[in-house]
Motif scaffolding. Sequence first.
Motif, short mmCIF file in Angstrom:
data_model
loop_
_atom_site.label_atom_id
_atom_site.label_comp_id
_atom_site.label_asym_id
_atom_site.label_seq_id
_atom_site.Cartn_x
_atom_site.Cartn_y
_atom_site.Cartn_z
N PRO A 411 19.41 16.06 5.71
CA PRO A 411 19.74 15.43 4.41
C PRO A 411 19.05 16.09 3.22
O PRO A 411 19.67 16.28 2.16
CB PRO A 411 19.28 13.98 4.61
N ALA A 412 17.77 16.47 3.37
CA ALA A 412 17.08 17.11 2.25
C ALA A 412 17.71 18.46 1.92
O ALA A 412 17.88 18.80 0.75
CB ALA A 412 15.59 17.28 2.60
N ARG A 414 20.77 19.28 2.53
CA ARG A 414 22.10 19.00 1.98
C ARG A 414 22.02 18.72 0.48
O ARG A 414 22.84 19.21 -0.31
CB ARG A 414 22.71 17.80 2.72
N ARG A 415 21.00 17.93 0.08
CA ARG A 415 20.83 17.65 -1.35
C ARG A 415 20.50 18.92 -2.13
O ARG A 415 21.00 19.12 -3.25
CB ARG A 415 19.74 16.60 -1.53
N ARG A 416 19.67 19.78 -1.57
CA ARG A 416 19.33 21.02 -2.28
C ARG A 416 20.54 21.95 -2.40
O ARG A 416 20.74 22.58 -3.45
CB ARG A 416 18.19 21.74 -1.54
N ALA A 419 22.76 20.55 -5.11
CA ALA A 419 22.20 20.79 -6.43
C ALA A 419 22.36 22.25 -6.85
O ALA A 419 22.72 22.55 -8.00
CB ALA A 419 20.72 20.39 -6.45
#
Length: 471
Positions: A411-412, A414-416, A419
């Motif tokens: 998940p981390a 994926r967010r990066r 962004a």
Amino acid sequence: MIPSERPRPRTAGPELLVLAHWEAFTTWLLECCGRWPRTVRFTLAQRLEDHALDVLELLVVARYQPRRRAQCLHDANLRLERMRLLLRVREGLPRRRRGRPHAPRLAPPRRPAQPRPRAPHRAAPLRSTGAGPMRRVGGLWPRVTAFDNLLSATGRAARGKREQAQVARVLADREPHVLALQRALVSERWRPGPMTSFVLHDPKPRTIAVAPFSDRVVHHAIIDVLEPVLDRRLVHATFACRRGKGTHAALDHVQALVRRHAWFLKMDVERFFASVPHAAVMQALVRIVKEGPLVRLVERIVTAGGRADAPGRGLPIGNLTSQWLANLVLGSLDRHVIEGMRISGYARYMDDFVLFADDRERLRAAREEVSDVLARLGLRPKASATMLAPTRSGLPFLGFVVFPGVRRVRPANRRRVLARWKRRLWQWRQGVIDEEALADGVRSMMAHLEHGTTRAWRQRCCAALEGRGPM
């Protein structure tokens, strides 16, 4: 519903026949490799098993995904060629000759068997890097300081940076600069210059040190000569900074181990680059290199990149030499895990490493032994990153969560990625970057995500690029 029985050879198509025959061959190969002697069981046998399982997976993908069939068959043929070469190497190894009479030997009288006290498992000795007795290598210093090597190192250090003023000044007067650098190196008058540091948040803060361009030329000249020497001292299960390896090869290797074992132990070294002792680095290098001028040159580079608040510790992350020297320091840990602890399921990418086994208690004992080995190197494991869990729950490794059947993006990460993707799309819409730069970024991101189970996500990203929906 998955059919319980495989189609008979007479009714099955050619693709299923090939898949069935290769599955039978892989089963036979795994049984044969298990009977090989220990000297090759954890080197050649492990590579053969990994290649055979990879070919089996590629054949399955080629059978059910026609669009990827050509690429999968190409990759399968490459692995088959590697298996042929490994089998030739196995045939060339000395074996005991059969059928030839041996001279009779007088056997000494046997002593009565004494019960051996069981020692704790962590009593196994620490193995050094390199297979067998290590021989130090000579003749490297003239190759490092050769004019041709320094000239080519200048070109490699300038890749992607030719527009910088410092690099442009050197390239405009390349030959005289290389000659002056060669004289300084041969006379041992060369000293590293001051570094420029900045903090990069991705996601946690990392201090990146950038050496001057002339120093980077020296780093490339050293590594171009030392790389094959250092690479031979590393085990097959180490994937960082090596040609033909990398993150994607590490993920393939780890997923094959996840399918074969029930438990894993994931560990990380706490502040590895900032805390690695210079003494451990130089001790590992002296075991390989016998020439004093080259050892002193590397020592000056290592000392110049140390921490001001902790003398004698730390390697700058931005240096090319730091990556290889840090990899070499943990080579003793690799050998100890594979040869000393006899754990065949192992993978390491820089300071992230994973041990696999079918026994949970064995991995618990291995955790203590690995901590002892790291303590002898002046390092310590990161308690918050240590994880002992069953493989079916998923192994977080290199930005993915690896399961036996799929790979999910963490998940981390994926967010990066989202962004970064939105920032590049905004830059293109504002005219900051052109369409070609945007296409390069899209291809790079898609090529990385293809190594995971991300087809639906990639389709949404492409739709958002075309203006047909959100990400």
